[in-house]
Each structure stands twice: as structure tokens, then as C-alpha cells.
Design a protein around this motif. Structure first.
Motif, PDB file in Angstrom:
ATOM      1  N   ASP A  70      67.058  69.504 -30.495  1.00 44.71           N
ATOM      2  CA  ASP A  70      66.710  69.313 -29.080  1.00 44.71           C
ATOM      3  C   ASP A  70      67.978  69.357 -28.232  1.00 44.71           C
ATOM      4  N   THR A  71      68.024  70.286 -27.252  1.00 41.67           N
ATOM      5  CA  THR A  71      69.160  70.354 -26.327  1.00 41.67           C
ATOM      6  C   THR A  71      68.690  70.221 -24.879  1.00 41.67           C
ATOM      7  N   ASN A  72      67.557  69.565 -24.666  1.00 47.22           N
ATOM      8  CA  ASN A  72      67.063  69.334 -23.317  1.00 47.22           C
ATOM      9  C   ASN A  72      67.994  68.392 -22.548  1.00 47.22           C
ATOM     10  N   ALA A  73      67.827  68.365 -21.228  1.00 47.71           N
ATOM     11  CA  ALA A  73      68.717  67.577 -20.370  1.00 47.71           C
ATOM     12  C   ALA A  73      68.702  66.092 -20.712  1.00 47.71           C
ATOM     13  N   SER A  74      67.585  65.575 -21.210  1.00 44.23           N
ATOM     14  CA  SER A  74      67.502  64.153 -21.533  1.00 44.23           C
ATOM     15  C   SER A  74      68.464  63.747 -22.645  1.00 44.23           C
ATOM     16  N   MET A  75      68.911  64.725 -23.440  1.00 44.09           N
ATOM     17  CA  MET A  75      69.850  64.429 -24.523  1.00 44.09           C
ATOM     18  C   MET A  75      71.248  64.138 -23.994  1.00 44.09           C
ATOM     19  N   ARG A  76      71.545  64.538 -22.760  1.00 48.58           N
ATOM     20  CA  ARG A  76      72.861  64.301 -22.152  1.00 48.58           C
ATOM     21  C   ARG A  76      72.870  62.919 -21.506  1.00 48.58           C
ATOM     22  N   PHE A  77      72.681  61.923 -22.341  1.00 44.19           N
ATOM     23  CA  PHE A  77      72.591  60.550 -21.841  1.00 44.19           C
ATOM     24  C   PHE A  77      73.149  59.611 -22.887  1.00 44.19           C
ATOM     25  N   ALA A  92      68.052  75.890 -31.863  1.00 44.33           N
ATOM     26  CA  ALA A  92      68.184  75.000 -30.714  1.00 44.33           C
ATOM     27  C   ALA A  92      67.082  75.296 -29.711  1.00 44.33           C
ATOM     28  N   PHE A  93      66.513  74.227 -29.131  1.00 42.89           N
ATOM     29  CA  PHE A  93      65.504  74.428 -28.096  1.00 42.89           C
ATOM     30  C   PHE A  93      65.854  73.564 -26.896  1.00 42.89           C
ATOM     31  N   GLY A  94      65.348  73.956 -25.749  1.00 39.66           N
ATOM     32  CA  GLY A  94      65.653  73.229 -24.521  1.00 39.66           C
ATOM     33  C   GLY A  94      66.676  73.973 -23.700  1.00 39.66           C
ATOM     34  N   GLY A  95      67.744  73.276 -23.312  1.00 36.53           N
ATOM     35  CA  GLY A  95      68.781  73.877 -22.484  1.00 36.53           C
ATOM     36  C   GLY A  95      69.450  75.068 -23.143  1.00 36.53           C
ATOM     37  N   GLN A  96      69.531  75.036 -24.465  1.00 36.90           N
ATOM     38  CA  GLN A  96      69.999  76.185 -25.244  1.00 36.90           C
ATOM     39  C   GLN A  96      68.854  76.643 -26.147  1.00 36.90           C
ATOM     40  N   ARG A  97      68.623  77.930 -26.174  1.00 34.11           N
ATOM     41  CA  ARG A  97      67.567  78.490 -27.034  1.00 34.11           C
ATOM     42  C   ARG A  97      68.219  79.527 -27.921  1.00 34.11           C
ATOM     43  N   GLN A  98      68.803  79.017 -28.987  1.00 31.22           N
ATOM     44  CA  GLN A  98      69.640  79.813 -29.868  1.00 31.22           C
ATOM     45  C   GLN A  98      69.147  79.683 -31.304  1.00 31.22           C
ATOM     46  N   LEU A  99      69.481  80.668 -32.108  1.00 34.07           N
ATOM     47  CA  LEU A  99      69.123  80.638 -33.524  1.00 34.07           C
ATOM     48  C   LEU A  99      70.318  81.046 -34.368  1.00 34.07           C
ATOM     49  N   GLY A 113      57.913  78.554 -35.706  1.00 35.07           N
ATOM     50  CA  GLY A 113      56.961  79.146 -36.629  1.00 35.07           C
ATOM     51  C   GLY A 113      57.189  80.632 -36.848  1.00 35.07           C
ATOM     52  N   ARG A 114      57.718  81.315 -35.814  1.00 35.96           N
ATOM     53  CA  ARG A 114      57.989  82.749 -35.934  1.00 35.96           C
ATOM     54  C   ARG A 114      59.355  83.033 -36.544  1.00 35.96           C
ATOM     55  N   LEU A 115      60.254  82.045 -36.502  1.00 30.48           N
ATOM     56  CA  LEU A 115      61.648  82.280 -36.883  1.00 30.48           C
ATOM     57  C   LEU A 115      62.071  81.435 -38.076  1.00 30.48           C
ATOM     58  N   MET A 116      61.154  81.166 -38.981  1.00 24.26           N
ATOM     59  CA  MET A 116      61.442  80.291 -40.113  1.00 24.26           C
ATOM     60  C   MET A 116      62.465  80.882 -41.074  1.00 24.26           C
ATOM     61  N   HIS A 117      62.445  82.214 -41.236  1.00 22.93           N
ATOM     62  CA  HIS A 117      63.354  82.902 -42.164  1.00 22.93           C
ATOM     63  C   HIS A 117      63.286  82.279 -43.563  1.00 22.93           C
ATOM     64  N   GLY A 118      62.068  82.009 -44.001  1.00 22.50           N
ATOM     65  CA  GLY A 118      61.866  81.507 -45.355  1.00 22.50           C
ATOM     66  C   GLY A 118      62.219  80.051 -45.553  1.00 22.50           C
ATOM     67  N   ALA A 119      62.425  79.282 -44.489  1.00 23.88           N
ATOM     68  CA  ALA A 119      62.803  77.877 -44.624  1.00 23.88           C
ATOM     69  C   ALA A 119      61.706  77.093 -45.331  1.00 23.88           C
ATOM     70  N   SER A 120      62.102  76.297 -46.307  1.00 30.00           N
ATOM     71  CA  SER A 120      61.153  75.444 -47.016  1.00 30.00           C
ATOM     72  C   SER A 120      61.173  74.018 -46.476  1.00 30.00           C
ATOM     73  N   ARG A 121      62.208  73.694 -45.683  1.00 26.00           N
ATOM     74  CA  ARG A 121      62.302  72.375 -45.058  1.00 26.00           C
ATOM     75  C   ARG A 121      62.731  72.534 -43.602  1.00 26.00           C
ATOM     76  N   VAL A 122      62.205  71.655 -42.758  1.00 25.37           N
ATOM     77  CA  VAL A 122      62.572  71.620 -41.346  1.00 25.37           C
ATOM     78  C   VAL A 122      62.925  70.179 -40.989  1.00 25.37           C
ATOM     79  N   LEU A 123      64.063  70.014 -40.325  1.00 22.60           N
ATOM     80  CA  LEU A 123      64.472  68.694 -39.842  1.00 22.60           C
ATOM     81  C   LEU A 123      64.496  68.739 -38.324  1.00 22.60           C
ATOM     82  N   LEU A 124      63.562  68.029 -37.689  1.00 22.58           N
ATOM     83  CA  LEU A 124      63.510  67.947 -36.238  1.00 22.58           C
ATOM     84  C   LEU A 124      64.411  66.812 -35.774  1.00 22.58           C
ATOM     85  N   VAL A 125      65.358  67.131 -34.864  1.00 20.53           N
ATOM     86  CA  VAL A 125      66.284  66.137 -34.310  1.00 20.53           C
ATOM     87  C   VAL A 125      66.076  66.125 -32.803  1.00 20.53           C
TER      88      VAL A 125
END
Length: 306
Positions: free
Chosen positions: A99-106, A139-146, A185-197
Motif C-alpha cells: 500500500d502506497t496510498n497517501a494515508s501511509m505517509r503518517f 505497489a498500489f495507491g500513490g505508486q502503481r508499480q510492479l 489477480g492479473r499480474l501474479m506471475h505464478g506467485a504461490s503466496r501473497v503478503l498484503l502490507v
């Protein structure tokens, strides 16, 4: 703590040297489980039992590898220890959803949530490569990078570099968690685990369905990053805040006033916790003053379960 920090302040800006230094901390933690890497949608493969598997490739030896599977010929030729991988042991993939949304800059204590989230992601990467996984970050939010998953120390180094680079870039607009999960979901690239932060403020009503779809593809774990002020009702007093160069003092003296403030400030953490609980996802909360290592080992290490 100011929301318009000095660029060299590691409390409010992600510092690459700090992320690299976390490697030594992670290497002293209990080792991840060594598991087979059979590709089965929505499942982590089981432990290896016995022999007779098809040889796939060799890679540089990593702590915890079975010495009985050493590739002695390649080790002798290269001068570097290598381990044989078999068809059922192909490297797993961990994708960090950051998560790189604005709320994280706190942040009011320790560091910004954005800096703590980067530390969580870096520790997860250093830890995952110990178990032979490839690591990547979306990354999602303010940055949308892979950054696509890469293996070994090179993969963890690339992830740390990406985190520092993205943190220094001008932020874009916010993004909901449901939109981020759709991209994941479209960009998993074969990932077997996902860690949401995340701090949870991006959680929206549609996130439940999107997360359910992701859970059907991979093992999902959640780290909720929170400022201490978001986790408990603040004591009476005046609290200075700064946002975009605007400074405001908020007086919190009455019980009701402090309770309403705590409820508003902690709503993101509460929504993320509720989402994880509804879907039966393992989760840990890490505040901005804490060492994230215990949470990483608990979620990704020995004894983890659904």
C-alpha cells in the motif's frame, strides 16, 4: 511528525541502506520450511518425501538446503556450492502487495507507516529467499508499480531498491484495495503466496470479493501497519499535525472527543482486520515503533497454517 519531511530523514523516507541492513537480522531468525514446489493452483506444495523426481536445474546453495542434493560437479567447476532442484522443487514465488496510498505517509512515533511498510516488505523478501522463493512486489495507491519475482539475493536486492526508488517518486492518486486486488489477480506471475502490507484505509466494500478470488489462487497473509495513535485512545492533550505545509493543532481533552478521534483514526486498521477475519486469513499488526521480524516469521515461517 511532519508530513513534509527532509528527504534524508530515515524516519519519514525509505532508506535503501536500512533495508539492506535488515538482511543480517533476518538471517538470525528461524529458517523457513523447505517445501516442494509443485505447481497447484491455490495450494502450497507439501514436503518432499523420497527420491525419483525429475531433475530440473541447479542453483546456488542456500542455508537449509539438503546436502544430499548437492550438485558436486557444478560446485567443482564453478568453485561455488550448488544444489540440484527437481521438477517438484521449482522455486515458489512470494508477491508483496504494498500500500502506497497517501494515508501511509503518517506517523507520530518511530517512523511513517510508509517506512515501516517498506521494512516489512524487505524483511519478507530476505526471509523468503532463505526458503528458495522468488520475490516480487506490486505497489498500489500513490505508486502503481510492479517488480516481477526474482530469485536469490539478487531478487531481494532488487525489491529493496524498488521500494526506495518508488518512495522518492512524486505520488499519484489514491487507489482502492479492490482495484489493487484486481490488478494483482492479473499480474501474479505464478506467485504461490501473497503478503498484503497496508494500513487498511484502502479497504472498500468490493475488496471482499476481489480478495476471495485471490485466495483461490494463492496463500494470502496480511500485515496491518498502524501508528500507535491508531491503536489506542489518545491521552488528553493538544496534538500538532502537518499536511502539505499546513499545520494544525487538535485539542483532545474530553472523553467523547478522544473516543471519536480514536475511532476515526483507527477505522482503516479495523476494516482490514475485519476483512482478514471474514476470509480466515492469517494476519498480524505491526505498529510504527515495532520490529516486524516476529510477524514475518509467524506468517511465513515454520508452523504457519491456513
Amino acid at each position: 511528525m511532519s508530513a513534509v519531511p527532509h528527504v534524508d530523514d530515515p524516519r519519514v523516507r525509505v532508506a535503501l541502506p536500512e533495508l539492506l541492513a535488515l538482511r543480517s537480522r533476518v538471517m538470525r531468525a528461524p529458517a523457513p520450511p523447505v517445501v516442494s514446489r509443485a505447481a497447484r493452483s491455490g495450494q502450497r506444495p507439501g514436503r518432499l518425501h523420497g527420491r525419483g523426481m525429475d531433475y530440473a536445474e541447479s542453483r546456488v546453495y542456500q542455508a537449509g538446503d539438503d546436502v544430499r542434493r548437492m550438485d558436486w560437479r557444478l560446485t567443482a567447476r564453478s568453485g561455488v556450492a550448488h544444489t540440484k532442484l527437481f521438477q517438484e522443487e521449482r522455486e515458489g514465488r512470494l508477491l508483496v502487495l504494498l500500500d502506497t496510498n497517501a494515508s501511509m505517509r503518517f506517523g507520530t512515533r518511530g517512523r511513517f507507516k510508509s517506512v515501516q511498510a517498506a521494512r516489512v516488505a524487505a524483511m519478507a523478501a530476505w526471509y523468503a529467499i532463505r526458503g528458495g522463493d522468488r520475490v516480487g512486489v506490486l505497489a498500489f495507491g500513490g505508486q502503481r508499480q510492479l517488480l516481477r519475482p526474482q530469485g536469490g539475493p539478487r531478487g531481494a536486492l532488487a525489491l529493496c531498491g524498488a521500494l526506495a526508488t518508488w518512495d522518492a517518486m512524486p505520488p499519484g492518486t489514491d487507489e482502492s484495495l479492490s482495484a489493487a486486488l484486481q490488478r494483482a489477480g492479473r499480474l501474479m506471475h505464478g506467485a504461490s503466496r501473497v503478503l498484503l502490507v497496508s494500513d487498511g484505509f484502502a479497504v472498500d466494500p468490493a475488496a471482499h470479493g476481489r480478495m476471495l478470488g485471490l485466495v483461490n489462487k494463492a496463500e494470502v497473509r496480511v500485515v496491518a501497519v498502524a501508528d500507535p495513535l491508531e491503536l489506542a485512545e489518545p491521552p488528553p492533550g493538544r496534538y500538532p499535525f502537518s499536511q502539505g505545509g499546513v499545520h494544525v493543532d487538535i485539542a483532545l481533552h474530553g472523553e467523547r472527543q478522544r473516543a471519536e478521534f480514536a475511532q476515526a483514526l483507527g477505522s482503516g486498521h479495523q476494516r482490514l482486520g475485519a476483512l482478514a477475519a471474514q476470509l480466515g486469513l492469517r494476519q498480524r499488526t505491526v505498529d510504527t515503533t515495532a520490529d516486524p521480524l516476529d510477524a514475518i516469521v509467524d506468517l511465513l515461517g515454520p508452523g504457519r497454517g491456513r
